[in-house]
Design a protein around this motif. Sequence first.
Motif, short mmCIF file in Angstrom:
data_model
loop_
_atom_site.label_atom_id
_atom_site.label_comp_id
_atom_site.label_asym_id
_atom_site.label_seq_id
_atom_site.Cartn_x
_atom_site.Cartn_y
_atom_site.Cartn_z
N GLN A 1 -5.72 -0.38 23.07
CA GLN A 1 -6.95 -0.18 22.32
C GLN A 1 -7.02 1.25 21.77
O GLN A 1 -7.46 1.47 20.64
CB GLN A 1 -8.15 -0.46 23.20
CG GLN A 1 -8.36 -1.93 23.49
CD GLN A 1 -9.54 -2.17 24.41
OE1 GLN A 1 -10.57 -1.53 24.28
NE2 GLN A 1 -9.40 -3.09 25.34
N HIS A 2 -6.55 2.20 22.58
CA HIS A 2 -6.53 3.58 22.12
C HIS A 2 -5.61 3.73 20.91
O HIS A 2 -5.99 4.36 19.91
CB HIS A 2 -6.06 4.49 23.26
CG HIS A 2 -5.80 5.90 22.83
ND1 HIS A 2 -6.79 6.78 22.46
CD2 HIS A 2 -4.63 6.59 22.70
CE1 HIS A 2 -6.26 7.93 22.13
NE2 HIS A 2 -4.96 7.85 22.26
N LEU A 3 -4.42 3.15 21.00
CA LEU A 3 -3.49 3.24 19.87
C LEU A 3 -4.07 2.58 18.63
O LEU A 3 -3.99 3.13 17.53
CB LEU A 3 -2.15 2.60 20.24
CG LEU A 3 -1.10 2.56 19.11
CD1 LEU A 3 -0.80 3.96 18.60
CD2 LEU A 3 0.18 1.89 19.59
N ALA A 4 -4.67 1.40 18.80
CA ALA A 4 -5.27 0.70 17.65
C ALA A 4 -6.39 1.53 17.03
O ALA A 4 -6.51 1.62 15.80
CB ALA A 4 -5.80 -0.66 18.08
N ALA A 5 -7.21 2.15 17.88
CA ALA A 5 -8.29 3.00 17.36
C ALA A 5 -7.74 4.19 16.59
O ALA A 5 -8.28 4.57 15.54
CB ALA A 5 -9.18 3.47 18.52
N VAL A 6 -6.65 4.78 17.10
CA VAL A 6 -6.04 5.92 16.40
C VAL A 6 -5.45 5.45 15.06
O VAL A 6 -5.59 6.14 14.04
CB VAL A 6 -4.96 6.58 17.27
CG1 VAL A 6 -4.19 7.64 16.47
CG2 VAL A 6 -5.59 7.22 18.51
N VAL A 7 -4.81 4.27 15.04
CA VAL A 7 -4.29 3.73 13.79
C VAL A 7 -5.41 3.60 12.76
O VAL A 7 -5.28 3.98 11.59
CB VAL A 7 -3.62 2.36 14.03
CG1 VAL A 7 -3.34 1.65 12.69
CG2 VAL A 7 -2.32 2.52 14.80
N LEU A 8 -6.57 3.07 13.21
CA LEU A 8 -7.68 2.83 12.29
C LEU A 8 -8.33 4.11 11.79
O LEU A 8 -8.99 4.10 10.74
CB LEU A 8 -8.72 1.95 12.98
CG LEU A 8 -8.29 0.50 13.25
CD1 LEU A 8 -9.28 -0.20 14.16
CD2 LEU A 8 -8.14 -0.26 11.94
N THR A 9 -8.17 5.20 12.54
CA THR A 9 -8.77 6.46 12.10
C THR A 9 -7.77 7.38 11.41
O THR A 9 -8.17 8.43 10.89
CB THR A 9 -9.40 7.22 13.28
OG1 THR A 9 -8.42 7.43 14.30
CG2 THR A 9 -10.56 6.42 13.87
N THR A 10 -6.50 7.01 11.38
CA THR A 10 -5.50 7.88 10.76
C THR A 10 -4.83 7.26 9.54
O THR A 10 -4.43 7.99 8.63
CB THR A 10 -4.41 8.27 11.78
OG1 THR A 10 -3.81 7.08 12.32
CG2 THR A 10 -4.99 9.09 12.92
N LEU A 11 -4.69 5.94 9.50
CA LEU A 11 -4.08 5.28 8.34
C LEU A 11 -5.18 4.65 7.48
O LEU A 11 -6.11 4.03 8.01
CB LEU A 11 -3.12 4.18 8.79
CG LEU A 11 -1.85 4.63 9.52
CD1 LEU A 11 -1.03 3.42 9.96
CD2 LEU A 11 -1.00 5.55 8.65
N PRO A 12 -5.10 4.80 6.15
CA PRO A 12 -6.10 4.17 5.28
C PRO A 12 -6.16 2.66 5.52
O PRO A 12 -5.13 2.00 5.63
CB PRO A 12 -5.59 4.48 3.87
CG PRO A 12 -4.72 5.69 4.04
CD PRO A 12 -4.08 5.55 5.39
N ASN A 13 -7.39 2.12 5.59
CA ASN A 13 -7.53 0.69 5.87
C ASN A 13 -8.88 0.18 5.39
O ASN A 13 -9.78 0.95 5.06
CB ASN A 13 -7.35 0.41 7.37
CG ASN A 13 -8.44 1.05 8.21
OD1 ASN A 13 -9.50 0.47 8.40
ND2 ASN A 13 -8.19 2.26 8.71
N THR A 14 -9.03 -1.14 5.38
CA THR A 14 -10.22 -1.78 4.82
C THR A 14 -11.42 -1.76 5.75
O THR A 14 -12.50 -2.22 5.36
CB THR A 14 -9.90 -3.23 4.43
OG1 THR A 14 -9.38 -3.92 5.59
CG2 THR A 14 -8.88 -3.30 3.31
#
Length: 315
Positions: free
Chosen positions: A181-194
């Motif tokens: 969950q931590h990794l997913a949250a970091v992905v969502l805050t660092t890579l542009p996404n919808t």
Amino acid sequence: MEQSLFESSSLEATEAFLSSAYTTMRISGRETDDTRARVSRQALPTVSVDQLSLGYDMGYDAGCLGKVALVTVESGSLVDRSEGREEVFGPGETFLVAPPDRPYRGVVRSARYTVTMLDPALLDRVARGGSHGARVDLTDARAVTPAAGRRLTSAVGYLRDQVLTDFDASASELVVSTALQHLAAVVLTTLPNTSQTPPTRTDSLDAGYGTLRRAEAFIDDNAHRDISLADIAAAACVTPRALQYAFRRHADTTPLAYLRRVRLARAHEELASSNPQRTTVTAVALRWGFLHQGRFAAAYRQAYGVAPSLTLRDR
């Protein structure tokens, strides 16, 4: 946890292995080069982390992965030539190799790198629970800023080097799920996404005291389970953003910080009631989702004024 190792100097054997491990692909390299390849894999049902080492320049042209695939470069470089672009990624950088439903192509230039693959549903769950068929799409390969890129690389390293290499940690469902969950949250805050949409007036209106109380009750009852921000928001009948507003406005904290506080309290209760001959501080910490023993001890001392070992010993 599944662990495997592949080593070969044959381009044909390497192509067959990569096609079975990822997706159907064609690779190329000069037979006159040192074409040794080494791939070690650590895999759980919801995530795989592969460490690859290639001593030559290898071109690749691959189909759709069906996974969120992050590449972290340790040495050498990778050239991403997907969808007509050409971007070069070097040591310390982490990038999205391709969206789950797109083919990808490029060149590995004598590199050591890590490939981390996640189920796309994990991003949906962390962002908004995957409700109403909503899907989060990553829209660019590179992080939004260099600092964001460093955070993403650090999050991958934590999963690879701290969670999956520790037998006790990787056997703890709560530790693994928290790390994912931590990794997913970091992905969502660092890579542009919808999922990066502006806040709405409804979110602010829903951030009332009742929302806080419903969320706290759900966390109190389910702290032993693998729950995410989206799960808590769904239980409180609001969006994740409204939930975060409610905690910030009425409790001066965040939902996940409150969850960690509840888990720390449960660990304290277990230490205070356990037989020191039959359990350890490490075992209790892992059961409640705390992998890093130093951070657990520091948080415990700050909350209870003593080391967790003293609570267990003085029981």
